[in-house]
Design a protein around this motif. Structure first.
Motif, short mmCIF file in Angstrom:
data_model
loop_
_atom_site.label_atom_id
_atom_site.label_comp_id
_atom_site.label_asym_id
_atom_site.label_seq_id
_atom_site.Cartn_x
_atom_site.Cartn_y
_atom_site.Cartn_z
N MET A 40 0.93 -13.52 17.77
CA MET A 40 1.05 -12.65 16.61
C MET A 40 2.39 -11.89 16.53
O MET A 40 2.43 -10.70 16.23
CB MET A 40 -0.12 -11.66 16.57
N ASP A 141 2.54 -2.52 12.57
CA ASP A 141 2.10 -3.86 12.96
C ASP A 141 1.02 -3.79 14.02
O ASP A 141 0.88 -4.68 14.86
CB ASP A 141 3.31 -4.66 13.48
N LYS A 144 -4.94 -3.02 11.94
CA LYS A 144 -4.74 -2.94 10.48
C LYS A 144 -5.49 -1.76 9.87
O LYS A 144 -5.02 -1.15 8.92
CB LYS A 144 -5.13 -4.26 9.81
N ASP A 169 3.34 -4.95 8.17
CA ASP A 169 3.08 -6.38 8.31
C ASP A 169 1.61 -6.68 7.98
O ASP A 169 0.76 -5.80 8.05
CB ASP A 169 3.39 -6.84 9.75
N ASN A 170 1.33 -7.94 7.59
CA ASN A 170 -0.05 -8.43 7.46
C ASN A 170 -0.89 -7.76 6.39
O ASN A 170 -2.11 -7.67 6.55
CB ASN A 170 -0.80 -8.29 8.79
N GLU A 199 2.81 -15.72 10.34
CA GLU A 199 3.75 -16.29 11.31
C GLU A 199 3.29 -17.67 11.79
O GLU A 199 2.14 -17.88 12.11
CB GLU A 199 3.93 -15.35 12.52
MG MG Z 1 1.65 -8.56 12.55
#
Ligand code: MG
Ligand code: 77R
Length: 214
Positions: A40, A141, A144, A169-170, A199
């Motif tokens: 990740m 990151d 979440k 991110d994400n 990714e």
């Molecule tokens: Mg991430």
């Protein structure tokens, strides 16, 4: 006891990367994780978007939430000016120790400080214990579901100033719906979406930039 995936990533960096060359460390990780074992790291596609946003911001004080193996810490720190610094928070002790070694191989140990622990415990200490005034750039990151509460905490601790940049991110996969809802419906943030892919995969993902307006 057989090695962890993260230990194998460290091995390949230690064996194949050019010491003191951040780009060769990044290439080595991206090659390993796209060919052998997914991991990740923010990766090279979202990494290029991250590069552009960091270069435009040219931040002096950066906070990263979620170090993992240190890939994004290296990605960001390699672009920082001489006196600038990056503080990165990692909860998992094994990840923290592997990241420390990989960041050292990249030659960026004097720019990067790894803080081990929970973000909700460390963020309130940044001003007094880590001599932070305000943050110019925050890369989210980590877990979440922590993105939104930690954004509130950063503001409450007076760590954001007019123009502070949050980059998450994400936000599509695994997803951070509460964070998106929070910053997009909040007049104190100016938001921009950067569609990309997870990714090393062909799965849709995105990063969200939220500029704090004060
Ligand atoms: Mg991430
Ligand atoms: O969970 C992620 N990161 C947080 C890891 C733990 C952070 C611990 N920590 C550090 C500081 N405070 C807490 C993450 C997951 C995925 C993913 C994607 C697809 C899939 F099938 C499974 C997973 C992709 C990412 O890019 C990610 O970043």
């Amino acid at each position: 006891m057989d090695q962890s995936k993260e230990q194998r990533i460290l091995n390949t960096v230690s064996y194949n990367a050019v010491k003191g060359d951040p780009e060769s460390v990044m290439k080595c990780i991206d090659k390993y994780c796209s060919q052998y074992e997914w991991a990740m790291n923010v990766g090279d596609e979202k990494g290029l978007i991250l590069d552009k946003i960091v270069e435009e911001a040219d931040p002096s004080v950066v906070l990263e939430l979620g170090t993992y193996c240190g890939y994004s810490a290296i990605r960001i720190a390699r672009l920082l000016k001489p006196k600038a610094r990056l503080l990165t928070i990692e909860f998992n002790p094994e990840f923290a120790s592997i990241a420390k070694e990989i960041i050292d191989i990249a030659g960026l140990s004097d720019k990067v400080t790894i803080l081990e622990g929970h973000s909700e415990d460390i963020i309130p200490q940044l001003k007094k214990k880590y001599e932070v005034e305000t943050l110019d750039f925050v890369f989210l990151d980590h877990w979440k579901e922590r993105y939104a509460p930690d954004t509130v905490l950063l503001e409450e601790c007076g760590l954001l100033r007019k123009g502070s940049i949050l980059l998450a991110d994400n936000v599509v996969f695994p997803g951070a719906p509460e964070f998106l809802k929070y910053v997009r419906n909040n007049q104190r943030f100016e938001c921009t979406s950067y569609p990309s892919h997870l990714e090393y995969m062909q799965v849709e993902d995105a990063m969200e930039k939220a500029v704090y307006l004060g």
